[in-house]
Write an enzyme that holds these catalytic residues in place. Structure first.
Site, PDB file in Angstrom:
ATOM      1  N   HIS A  83       0.822  -1.216   0.000  1.00 21.68           N
ATOM      2  CA  HIS A  83       0.000   0.000   0.000  1.00 21.68           C
ATOM      3  C   HIS A  83       0.851   1.260   0.000  1.00 21.68           C
ATOM      4  O   HIS A  83       0.386   2.325  -0.418  1.00 21.68           O
ATOM      5  CB  HIS A  83      -1.019  -0.015   1.143  1.00 21.68           C
ATOM      6  CG  HIS A  83      -0.498   0.236   2.514  1.00 21.68           C
ATOM      7  ND1 HIS A  83      -0.252  -0.780   3.420  1.00 21.68           N
ATOM      8  CD2 HIS A  83      -0.206   1.381   3.176  1.00 21.68           C
ATOM      9  CE1 HIS A  83       0.163  -0.264   4.558  1.00 21.68           C
ATOM     10  NE2 HIS A  83       0.209   1.046   4.443  1.00 21.68           N
ATOM     11  N   ASP A 219       1.257  -7.794   2.300  1.00 19.22           N
ATOM     12  CA  ASP A 219       1.334  -6.352   2.028  1.00 19.22           C
ATOM     13  C   ASP A 219       2.788  -5.904   1.861  1.00 19.22           C
ATOM     14  O   ASP A 219       3.380  -5.313   2.761  1.00 19.22           O
ATOM     15  CB  ASP A 219       0.662  -5.586   3.163  1.00 19.22           C
ATOM     16  CG  ASP A 219       0.370  -4.130   2.825  1.00 19.22           C
ATOM     17  OD1 ASP A 219       0.883  -3.652   1.795  1.00 19.22           O
ATOM     18  OD2 ASP A 219      -0.362  -3.474   3.585  1.00 19.22           O
ATOM     19  N   SER A 644       3.869   2.077   8.518  1.00 17.34           N
ATOM     20  CA  SER A 644       3.634   1.177   7.397  1.00 17.34           C
ATOM     21  C   SER A 644       4.948   0.937   6.667  1.00 17.34           C
ATOM     22  O   SER A 644       5.617   1.891   6.266  1.00 17.34           O
ATOM     23  CB  SER A 644       2.608   1.767   6.426  1.00 17.34           C
ATOM     24  OG  SER A 644       1.333   1.801   7.011  1.00 17.34           O
TER      25      SER A 644
END
Length: 715
Positions: A83, A219, A644
């Site tokens: 992402h 991810d 992240s």
């Protein structure tokens, strides 16, 4: 002896409970290092951060200003979240080359794809400059004057402190302005896409599983840093070469088990751990519900279009994910704050604070802080709500209005800075908005506008609404605006901006879309923003004093600075949790769970045929564990947005996973960290390797890595 054993047990339990916090890596020696070692760490503080030798910090750059990444090979190979790389993957995608659906892999360096504007930034060193920044502020009574002096000092220091020509000095505030740290940085500007799994792996579960455990998302994405022949930052050039890092992370194949030590290194964006109870109550009861409702309407519209049209799905994939991310986060945050009774806990802490103030004889300095907080938060309430409505409706979720606001700002540039500044800004807008219109669909945005302008007209504080939004019919207004405004197409926008300033401004002020946002913005900037800023400045000063009091009255407490997108360390353990009665979550998920969630053809839960085949054959290579393929795991690390892509590192400094999320029940950790339910979610590095190797066949990338078995090494 029994008494001694009990004391030791209580001490260990206390240490294990104290795992929250986002710590400055240059200040780990002492309490933090002892805590980490008690939790199982084998490294020293100098292994994590050092100026004089390579350390973990040299392998953990800030990724494109919003995420974290880690260097995992001696050739500058970079790992981050799918992402985090999503915009780049999307920009390289088309209906003919759909890397979002099919994935992308460069099997040799010549195939790696450049990304204009993408950067990664390394920290060279961190230094305390508090005294220099606060110089000359002690006798200033005006908060505005004090902040101006601080900013002047920061500007002067950033320019004068030593650095190389390719480096930058950045000074950031900590503890609400009670401490200032210098970060000497190096920013690399040639970053190329190397690999990304299909979204059915990298985004598996999509928005349904976002912020949820158990999780089964791979991810991750891969990039490479390129440098000039001297290994220094350079703009993109075919002559650039792969960057040789000061340090890269070895990759552990040994996996994780419950209670293993974990260290997460990264750039957490923003937390507010020291807010007073009145502020948290306002967030829970007023601000979050309004923002959730606005985004809920926008998402339902976009989802309806995306499910019917693949071209729209590609156009809106990144935007939808961005909107949905904090929409769901705010929902979980609100529920978590209510469940943990955070407001009541803060009230109790404030009673204790008052007692400490009295005991220390500090009533004159700190005695009125909490009552002043109460007064100012009550005063700011309608302005804060109006601000959120304007931001969410006009600036973030209705694209026509957000373009219109840029043009409104263009008009302001002409009024304040004149013709040349106007022309420069106009030309930049014409060029820059080309990419925006590539992913803009007026039919989608019209429906979003219809929903959100109705909310704005009926639920934002009435006293701050422009007169032209009184008693509107949202559907009729949408038809009028999108039928007549030139903002709905790039050619129309360019036509509006053609000619000299007089012509452009006349054209803009005859456009219905422009006139609507102009009225909204005029009202907001006249009646909301100045008063909000005035009160918020008072709150900022109170918060700084409150933080000073906390540090002064709790000298032995574990008080860490709020996150501010600077490099931090958070440590904890691999750990399951019990979110509610009769429910216990274990800390590791497996590929079996992917297959249990599999829904053929569903854009959130479809599974690629090759992954199904590998699963059926149990063809996991060296990455499986007891005949199963680990996918994700959770830990007690205190993370937030910006973490992240952060590396999850084991006790010996090896990469074991990739941070990408938090559990829904614990998203309130930005405001209140509860160790019983706050968990961060990480991709198991073995799943990353399995996808690169067995799924993609990118052995060229596996060969770059240093794969290790630390648990098999006798110590």
């Amino acid at each position: 002896m029994k008494h001694l054993k009990l004391l030791l047990l209580l001490f260990v339990v206390q240490l294990q409970a104290q795992q929250g916090g986002m710590w400055i890596p240059s200040l780990l020696q002492g309490m933090n290092e002892k805590e980490m070692k008690n939790l199982g760490m084998k490294m020293t503080a100098a292994d994590i951060y050092s100026v004089n030798k390579s350390s973990l910090k040299d392998a953990v750059p800030h990724f494109n200003g919003g995420c974290t990444s880690e260097v995992i090979s001696p050739k500058g190979l970079l790992l981050t979240n799918h992402h985090c790389g999503f915009d780049a993957i999307q920009n390289h995608s088309s209906v003919e080359h759909d890397y979002l659906t099919n994935g992308f892999w460069a099997y040799k360096m010549e195939e790696e794809l450049p990304n204009e504007g993408m950067v990664v930034t390394f920290i060279v060193k961190i230094e305390d400059v508090t005294t220099k920044v606060l110089e000359g502020t002690a006798n200033l009574t005006s908060e505005a004057e004090k902040q101006k002096k601080i900013q002047d000092n920061i500007t002067a220091l950033s320019a004068s402190l030593p650095k190389e020509s390719w480096q930058e000095n950045k000074i950031r505030t900590f503890y609400e302005g009670n401490q200032y740290m210098l970060f000497l940085t190096e920013t690399f500007k040639d970053i190329r896409l190397v690999g990304a799994p299909p979204s059915a792996i990298g985004k598996f579960g999509s928005d349904t599983d976002n912020w949820v455990w158990p999780r089964h998302t791979g991810d991750f994405s891969l990039f490479r840093i390129y440098a000039d022949k001297n290994n220094r930052p350079a703009n993109y050039s075919k002559d650039n070469v792969p960057y040789t890092p000061k340090h890269f992370l070895p990759v552990s194949l040994d996996g994780v088990k419950e209670d293993d030590f974990t260290l997460v290194f990264g750039y957490p964006g923003k937390t507010n751990e020291y807010l007073p109870a009145v502020a948290i109550a306002q967030i829970v009861n007023e601000l979050n519900p309004a923002k959730i409702e606005i985004r809920d309407h926008a998402l339902k519209v976009a989802d309806g279009f995306m499910r019917k049209d693949n071209a729209i799905k590609i156009q809106y994939a990144s935007k939808y994910a961005s909107i949905a991310n904090y929409w769901k986060k705010w929902i979980g945050e609100t529920q978590g704050l209510k469940k943990s009774d955070a407001v009541a806990i803060k009230r109790k802490q404030e009673i204790a604070f008052r007692e400490k103030v009295v005991k220390a004889g500090k009533q004159l300095e700190y005695g009125n802080l909490l009552s002043d907080f109460e007064k100012n938060y009550n005063e700011i309430a309608p302005y804060a709500l109006a601000r959120d409505y304007f931001s969410e409706v006009a600036l973030r979720n209705t694209e026509l209005l957000s373009v219109g606001y840029k043009l409104y700002q263009l008009e302001q540039v002409y009024n304040t800075k004149g013709e040349q500044a106007f022309t420069d800004r106009k030309n930049n807008l014409v060029t820059g908005l080309g990419d925006f219109y590539k992913d803009f669909n007026p039919n989608v945005d019209k429906k979003v506008f219809e929903q959100l302008i109705d909310l704005y007209a009926t639920k934002a504080p009435k006293e701050f609404l422009p007169s032209n939004l009184s008693n509107i019919n949202a559907a009729d207004l949408a038809t009028e605006i999108y039928g007549q405004s030139k903002f709905v197409a790039y050619d129309g926008l360019k036509a509006l901006l053609s000619g000299d300033s007089k012509t452009v401004l006349a054209n803009l002020n005859s456009d219905k879309g422009f006139l609507l946002i102009k009225n909204m913005a005029d009202k907001y900037l006249k009646d909301v923003a100045p008063k909000y800023d005035e009160i918020n400045l008072r709150i900022t000063a109170l918060q700084r004093t409150y933080m000073k009091a906390q540090l002064e009255l709790n000298k032995d407490a574990r008080i860490f600075p709020d996150a501010n997108s600077t490099l931090r360390v958070t440590y904890g353990k691999v750990k399951g949790y019990a979110p509610k009665d009769a429910t216990l979550y274990t800390p590791v998920t497996y590929l079996d769970g992917v297959m249990e969630k599999y829904i053929p053809g569903d854009y959130e839960f479809d599974v690629p045929a090759k992954l199904i085949d590998l699963y059926k054959k149990k063809d996991y290579g060296q990455y499986g564990e007891n005949g199963k393929m680990p996918v994700c795991f959770i830990g007690t690390n205190h993370t937030t947005g910006g973490n992240s892509g952060s590396p999850a590192i084991d006790a010996n400094g090896n990469l074991i996973g990739l941070n990408f999320d938090r559990v829904w029940e614990g998203t309130m950790s930005d405001i209140y960290y509860d160790p019983s339910i706050c968990r961060n979610v990480m991709v198991d590095i073995r799943y990353v390797l399995f996808i690169i190797d067995k799924y993609a066949g990118a052995n060229n990338l596996i060969e770059e890595l240093k794969l290790v078995h630390p648990k098999k090494v006798k110590r």
